[in-house]
Motif scaffolding. Structure first.
Motif, PDB file in Angstrom:
ATOM      1  N   GLY A  43     125.028  80.540  46.694  1.00  0.00           N
ATOM      2  CA  GLY A  43     126.483  80.638  46.718  1.00  0.00           C
ATOM      3  C   GLY A  43     127.152  79.297  46.925  1.00  0.00           C
ATOM      4  N   ALA A  44     126.367  78.219  46.895  1.00  0.00           N
ATOM      5  CA  ALA A  44     126.943  76.892  47.077  1.00  0.00           C
ATOM      6  C   ALA A  44     127.605  76.445  45.776  1.00  0.00           C
ATOM      7  N   PRO A  45     128.680  75.689  45.885  1.00  0.00           N
ATOM      8  CA  PRO A  45     129.362  75.227  44.668  1.00  0.00           C
ATOM      9  C   PRO A  45     128.461  74.311  43.849  1.00  0.00           C
ATOM     10  N   VAL A  46     128.422  74.562  42.556  1.00  0.00           N
ATOM     11  CA  VAL A  46     127.619  73.736  41.659  1.00  0.00           C
ATOM     12  C   VAL A  46     128.511  72.738  40.960  1.00  0.00           C
ATOM     13  N   LYS A  47     129.606  73.237  40.444  1.00  0.00           N
ATOM     14  CA  LYS A  47     130.505  72.339  39.716  1.00  0.00           C
ATOM     15  C   LYS A  47     131.922  72.695  40.103  1.00  0.00           C
ATOM     16  N   LYS A  48     132.653  71.665  40.517  1.00  0.00           N
ATOM     17  CA  LYS A  48     134.042  71.887  40.913  1.00  0.00           C
ATOM     18  C   LYS A  48     134.932  71.907  39.692  1.00  0.00           C
ATOM     19  N   ARG A  49     135.885  72.781  39.700  1.00  0.00           N
ATOM     20  CA  ARG A  49     136.923  72.864  38.672  1.00  0.00           C
ATOM     21  C   ARG A  49     136.376  72.829  37.257  1.00  0.00           C
ATOM     22  N   PRO A  50     135.498  73.736  36.912  1.00  0.00           N
ATOM     23  CA  PRO A  50     135.036  73.767  35.529  1.00  0.00           C
ATOM     24  C   PRO A  50     136.127  74.315  34.619  1.00  0.00           C
TER      25      PRO A  50
END
Lengths: 821, 305
Positions: A771-778
């Protein structure tokens, strides 16, 4: 001629002037002219001396002037006078120490001659200025008054001839103007000869000196002491030098003694610096006593200053003066009386005492409660103004939870039947109900006859659940239908969901009411494949995202494939791999081959010999193994309204639904959101039986009172007034994308509720496991990815944090997820 | 629920005010115990206000009578007061865009009495005397600052007077209508403090400019002890107006000793033709203040460096 003109206009230009004289060779040796010239020179000199003011000029100057003015005596005299006056004007800036303030500071060359007001104003009386000393002060303008000079600028150095000519003429004019209104000579010129100025008005006895002299003398003084620099020189400014003429030259070291000396000098009398030499001697004598006064003037900080400045900065050497000691002044000590006692403000004030006594004497109670009771009456009156007839329902005030625990009851479970259209969902459920005698045989027979009449005999069982005329005519389920049946162990609620893709919203509403799901799959050739492409997968994903954990896969219509075991295993393999990928745990997936139309493996084992290979559980056995589901009983009441209807004369307004959380009982006040209206529960039915209370997980019908039907719509949320659900217009949600997600228009589904909205932004794509962010603001979210998005809606919708929502767009489910905030 | 309709008393006990009749002990006018040329000591400190580019705090040593009254109070009313003031310098900062071009440093001075500074309470809006002081202060500083080194810049000097000098003894105050002599002392203090604050702000000046006050005081008959001037005026340096029954004239100068120049001269009252002596006295007083000023600036530099 032109040359003469040239000479006359440039008469004041000294440099050019000399050149002309040499070059021309105009000086003629004629003796007669010489004699005449000599005569004129004598005349001019005598006039200069005798005139007012007297001017001394050299012979050469006079000769030059006469030559220029063609031996005109008066003109020459005027010229020389003007020239001398100009020289006096020019001199001070060259020599003077008094510099106007734009000059850079000269720290090193401190002024050795101290200022004395007496000296400064010595020759100028403050009032009663004698008439002869009054003069018009003409300030020569810095710039020529008017007119263009033309040519190159003066700053450029080289001036054109025309410009020079114009400048000269202008200057001459201005001079003429300056000369004519002042018959009395200018003060500057006057100072040239101070001996003529009467000192009758000057109280000082010493002969007055001109400004020029004083300036030059102070200039000398500065030149004499160039080494004396900085602050040393600054401090060396002795008072004695000014007072020198009057004070005795005896020097004492301490400040007090010096002060005495200063005291001796009369302030009124103006002392005079005698001579320049005395000044010079006074200054070095002062130097040895310069330190004392400076240190002495420093005061130690007061108590106040110590607080501001801080103790650390207090000069150590400074003696503690008496005012530094902090005294706590007691007023009472000063006035020597102790008449009063300290008043304690904790109790009632004297005013309060009097007022209370007055009011009690009059027989009134204190004012405060009286006004309060009045207020209550007023609000009560407002409530009584209601147009509607007020229905007061008496609550039994049960402790619902303890009641619930007291009751021994069967397990209750509700399941949703899902699958592709025409997979036989309704028929299977109809069969289930028919075989369990939940539907009586006569009704079933009636359905069979009616179905055969319209040529759809195979749909008879489905009509048990598909009650609507349109549903029956078209042969498809449109809206969810609920029904109930009981086994020995469990009371089941069936939610039959439509399979057609047009009615997925209804299916979502059904799925939100279910504890587990029964996925019906058409095993017949071609239909399974088309179902797999169609709603089978979508439904499975939807129920998973609605929070359903357990799924029973009923492989229907096995009779059409002759109970082919390989076909069943192929389906089992495909579906289980898909369901596992969708997030179901393998232990929660079970497969049953069955035939809904014939009833094989539904409630009884199949008697067909081809089906002998299957020794597993029948559908009803499988359903019975389901574990009891826990519901959030303790939480505040939440119930999504599934339907609003008129129940009858006794209950003109009823709502149905399944309680998601909490509990309620007859007589409770409930709040309907988003309208925010309150209603009270007149009566309620649990599973079509009248009851006094209901808890989460139960499908209930509420008969309401004290509310207008316009405030009720299916999809609204019933909650307790104490902890109302919030109406949101925007929320963040963590979703699993089924399609490409980007900021776009979507429908938000939550149970019965569905509203239009839009994905306003995609916050991040998340890792599926952690559940950790992989890519911000895709920009876009790929299908199958988990993302955190922000959804905005046009209207406020009752939503709460752990709510499962589904986003659909263009008839397809694009994402499903969990509302976060 | 607290009572919000009234102003509540303090949480702990207090004593109500006592209005005592002080008639049995008549107030005594303070007497000058300094020599005529003896100045009051000064305390001057720079760099107290961190947010300002330069700042200074100045206070006069309390006069002997005031110090005595504080040590052994016989009345709640102090016999005189001692000047206390702070000065802040903000800048040089760029002129606002809207302002017209200026090749020189634009100097603005504000002098404000704290409401509690004087015996008569001062309002929050600057009154005429405060504006007057501001103009005088500006004149005094304008001559000292090298303004053309800072084109297109502004310098704001704010003086807050925490304790003002009395204009006269409070006992005389009701029926006195002569000039407000305390203003002169206040101006002298303002000049000295502002000069220190400007130096603290590292703004180029020709010299440290110090303020000084001298006054012509009419001698009081009973206390005249063989002065040179028989029954007449007497020159006093650094007068505390509370200590004199009648002041004839007073003079403030702003004086730069290194250049021997006066940048500001304010003469008030009738000096009877002896202006020069008055001015010289004021210059002497300024010279005395300059010593403290230079020392304070040097101390401020040594602290920061």
């Amino acid at each position: 001629m032109s040359r003469h003109r040239m000479k006359t206009v440039s008469y004041d230009d000294d440099d050019d002037y000399d050149d002309y004289e040499e070059d021309d060779g105009y000086a003629s040796p004629d003796p007669e002219e010489q004699a005449r010239l000599e005569q004129c020179i004598q005349d001019v000199l005598s006039q200069l001396r005798g005139g007012e003011p007297s001017v001394s000029a050299s012979r050469e100057e006079v000769t030059e002037a006469l030559w220029h003015y063609y031996n005109d005596v008066t003109k020459s005299v005027n010229y020389i006078r003007g020239k001398k006056a100009k020289e006096v004007q020019k001199q001070p800036p060259k020599k003077g120490t008094v510099s106007s303030y734009p000059l850079p500071p000269s720290w090193s060359s401190a002024c050795a001659v101290p200022f004395s007001a007496a000296e400064f104003f010595r020759d100028s009386p403050w009032l009663n200025v004698p008439e002869h000393r009054k003069a018009d002060i003409i300030v020569e303008p810095l710039h020529p008054r008017l007119g263009l000079l033309g040519g190159a600028p003066e700053a450029g150095g080289k001036v054109s001839k025309l410009a020079a000519l114009a400048a000269a003429r202008k200057k001459k004019e201005s001079e003429k103007v300056a000369a004519s209104p002042s018959p009395v000579p200018t003060p500057k010129a006057e100072e040239q000869k101070p001996e003529e100025v009467g000192d009758n008005n000057n109280p000082a006895s010493a002969p007055s000196r001109s400004l020029l002299e004083r300036l030059s003398s102070s200039h000398n003084g500065r030149q004499l002491k160039p080494a004396e620099g900085g602050l040393g020189g600054l401090r060396a400014l002795g008072k004695g030098s000014r007072m020198g003429g009057a004070t005795a030259p005896t020097k004492k070291s301490s400040l007090e003694k010096e002060a005495e000396i200063r005291a001796q000098t009369k302030p009124g009398s103006v002392t005079q610096p005698a001579k320049g030499e005395e000044k010079e001697t006074a200054v070095p004598q002062q130097q040895d006593e310069q330190q004392a006064p400076v240190v002495n003037m420093m005061a130690s900080p007061s108590t106040f200053a110590t607080i501001i400045v801080g103790d650390a900065t207090r000069p150590v050497a400074a003696a503690q003066s008496s005012h530094l000691k902090v005294q706590s002044v007691d007023v009472m000590d000063i006035y020597g009386q102790d008449l009063t006692e300290a008043f304690d403000f904790a109790g009632p004030s004297p005013d309060d005492l009097v007022l209370n006594a007055q009011s009690s004497a009059k027989g009134f109670k204190s004012k405060q409660p009286a006004s309060k009771s009045k207020k209550v009456d007023l609000t009560g009156g407002m409530n009584n103004l209601s147009v509607e007839e007020k229905v007061s329902i008496k609550s039994k005030n049960l402790d619902v939870l303890s009641e619930y625990k007291k009751v021994e009851r069967k397990k209750a479970a509700s399941f949703v039947v899902i699958g592709h259209v025409d997979a036989g969902k309704s028929t299977l459920m109809g069969r289930l109900l028919a075989d369990l005698q939940a539907v009586d045989a006569r009704t079933l027979e009636k359905y069979r006859r009616e179905a055969e009449k319209i040529g759809k005999g195979s749909f008879a069982l489905a009509w048990v659940l598909d009650q609507g005329s349109e549903e029956r005519a078209r042969g498809v389920t449109i809206d969810i239908a609920t029904n109930k049946f009981e086994t020995d162990k469990t009371a089941f609620t069936i939610v039959d969901a439509p399979g057609h893709r047009d009615f997925v919203p209804n299916m979502i509403a059904g799925a939100s009411q279910a504890d587990f799901a029964v996925l019906v799959i058409d095993a017949s050739t071609g239909n399974f494949e088309s179902g797999l492409k169609g709603q089978t997968k979508e439904h499975a994903l939807l129920v998973r995202s609605m929070g359903v954990q357990k799924i029973v896969v009923a492989v229907n219509k096995m009779d059409t494939v002759e109970w082919d075991r390989e076909r069943f295993e192929e389906i089992e393999q495909q579906i289980s791999s898909f369901l596992t990928a969708a997030g179901f745990q393998p232990k929660n997936i079970s497969f049953i081959p069955l035939s809904g139309f014939h009833g094989d493996n539904v409630t009884r084992r199949s008697e067909a010999p081809q089906a002998a290979w299957y020794q597993g559980r029948t559908l009803i056995e499988e359903l019975d193994t389901s574990e009891p589901f826990s519901h959030a009983l303790e939480k505040p009441l939440r119930m999504t309204i599934a339907d609003v209807f008129r129940g009858g004369v006794q209950s003109p307004l009823s709502i149905s639904g399944r309680i998601d959380a909490g509990s309620l009982q007859v007589g409770d006040q409930i709040l309907i959101m988003p309208s925010g209206e309150k209603a009270s529960i007149r009566s309620l039915e649990v599973d079509s039986a009248p009851a006094d209370w209901a808890v989460a997980g139960q499908n209930i019908v509420l008969n309401l009172a004290n509310i207008d039907p316009i405030h009720l719509r299916s999809g609204d949320v019933v909650c307790s007034p104490a902890s109302p659900i919030q109406n949101l217009t925007s929320f963040t949600t963590k979703v699993l994308a089924f399609e490409h997600l980007m900021p776009m228009l979507v429908d938000i589904h939550r149970g019965r509720l569905h509203v239009p909205g839009r994905i306003s932004r995609v916050v991040a794509t998340l890792d599926k496991g952690s559940g950790a962010p992989v890519k911000k603001r895709p920009k876009i979210v790929a299908p199958g990815a988990v993302a955190r998005i922000v959804v905005e809606m046009d209207q406020a919708v009752p939503l709460e944090a752990p709510a499962r929502i589904v986003l659909r767009a263009g008839g397809n489910t694009v994402a499903a997820g969990l509302l976060e905030s | 629920m607290t009572d919000r309709r009234r102003i509540n008393g303090p949480p702990s006990g207090t004593r109500p005010p006592v209005f005592a009749a002080g008639a049995d002990r008549p107030a005594v006018r303070p007497v000058r115990q300094r020599q005529p040329t003896e100045l009051r000591k000064l305390f001057l400190k720079t760099g107290l206000i961190p947010s300002a580019s330069g700042s200074a705090y100045l206070e006069f040593e309390p006069s002997a009578s005031l110090a005595a009254a504080r040590a052994t109070p016989t009345s709640l009313i102090p016999p005189s007061s001692a000047l206390k003031l702070t000065c802040t310098v903000h800048g040089p900062k760029p002129l606002p865009r809207s302002a017209a071009y200026s090749p020189n440093l634009v100097l603005t001075t504000h002098v404000k009495y704290a409401p509690f500074a004087a015996r008569q309470r001062k309002g929050h809006i600057r009154d005429a005397s405060e504006r007057d002081l501001g103009v005088h202060l500006e004149t005094a500083l304008r001559g000292a600052i090298i303004a053309e080194r800072w084109p297109k810049s502004a310098l704001e000097i704010t003086v807050t007077i925490l304790e003002a000098e009395d204009d006269r003894w409070y006992g005389d105050a009701p029926d006195a209508h002569d000039a407000s002599w305390g203003m002169m002392n206040v101006l002298a203090g303002c000049i000295t403090a502002a000069s220190a604050a400007i130096a603290d702000a590292r703004i180029d000046c020709l010299d440290l400019v110090a303020g000084g006050v001298a006054a012509m005081v009419y001698a009081e008959e009973e206390e005249e002890k063989g002065g040179e001037e028989p029954r007449g005026r007497k020159l006093m340096l650094d007068t505390d107006p509370a200590e004199h029954r009648s002041i004839g004239s007073a003079c403030v100068v702003a004086y730069m000793p290194a250049r021997d120049e006066i940048t500001e001269l304010w003469l008030k009252g009738d000096s009877g033709g002896s202006h020069e002596g008055l001015i010289d006295g004021a210059v002497d007083a300024a010279r005395g203040a300059h010593g403290v000023l230079a020392e304070a600036v040097r101390e401020g530099l040594s602290v920061t460096n």
